[in-house]
Motif scaffolding. Structure first.
Motif, PDB file in Angstrom:
ATOM      1  N   LEU A  75     -15.743  25.840 -32.717  1.00  0.00           N
ATOM      2  CA  LEU A  75     -15.200  25.303 -33.963  1.00  0.00           C
ATOM      3  C   LEU A  75     -15.840  25.998 -35.166  1.00  0.00           C
ATOM      4  CD1 LEU A  75     -14.202  21.690 -34.519  1.00  0.00           C
ATOM      5  CD2 LEU A  75     -15.188  22.964 -36.380  1.00  0.00           C
ATOM      6  N   TRP A 116      -8.811  20.370 -35.602  1.00  0.00           N
ATOM      7  CA  TRP A 116      -9.651  20.166 -34.415  1.00  0.00           C
ATOM      8  C   TRP A 116     -10.775  19.174 -34.735  1.00  0.00           C
ATOM      9  CZ3 TRP A 116     -12.593  24.821 -31.812  1.00  0.00           C
ATOM     10  CH2 TRP A 116     -13.259  24.379 -30.662  1.00  0.00           C
ATOM     11  N   ARG A 120     -11.370  15.463 -33.093  1.00  0.00           N
ATOM     12  CA  ARG A 120     -12.635  15.119 -32.447  1.00  0.00           C
ATOM     13  C   ARG A 120     -13.182  13.815 -33.023  1.00  0.00           C
ATOM     14  NH1 ARG A 120     -16.967  17.466 -33.489  1.00  0.00           N
ATOM     15  NH2 ARG A 120     -18.033  17.208 -31.536  1.00  0.00           N
TER      16      ARG A 120
END
Length: 129
Positions: A75, A116, A120
């Motif tokens: 990430l 993302w 999460r």
């Protein structure tokens, strides 16, 4: 940090990436149709402004999430690649003809990193509830 703070930062970063894409892809077409927009579609200061906003916004959003739960290296790498591509596009490197594709790729990478991160965090909030 409140979860709502992190959401605001990620949402702002995703929105900024969307504006960047709109500037790169739609504004030149609209500029051809509406000459008043043509000057703004090629203004170099706009690229610099996007980059100058993207760095602190992305950094703050990701750092705050990282403090709550460490972010995976992928990430961070995706975010860094996005920021580097945005910067290279704003500088017109390696050639002016590459400016739009590099900027669009950088904006998409950065937006993907924030999506993302958002997912999460959302998955973690659901599992804690």
């Amino acid at each position: 940090m409140k979860p709502s703070d992190a959401r605001v930062f990620d949402a702002s970063a995703i929105g900024l990436s969307g504006l960047c894409l709109l500037h790169c892809l739609a504004l030149p077409v609209l500029g051809a149709l509406l000459p008043a927009l043509a000057a703004w579609s090629h203004a170099e200061w706009v690229h610099a402004a996007f980059v100058l906003l993207a760095f602190p916004l992305a950094g703050l959003a990701l750092w705050r999430s990282h403090r709550v739960r460490p972010l995976p290296a992928w990430l961070w790498a995706l975010s860094a690649c996005g920021l580097i591509a945005l910067t290279l596009g704003a500088l017109g490197w390696p050639a002016k003809t590459w400016e739009t594709p590099i900027t669009v790729a950088g904006s998409a990478m950065l937006a993907a990193a924030h999506v993302w991160n958002w997912r999460r965090r959302h998955a973690r909030e659901r599992s804690c509830a």
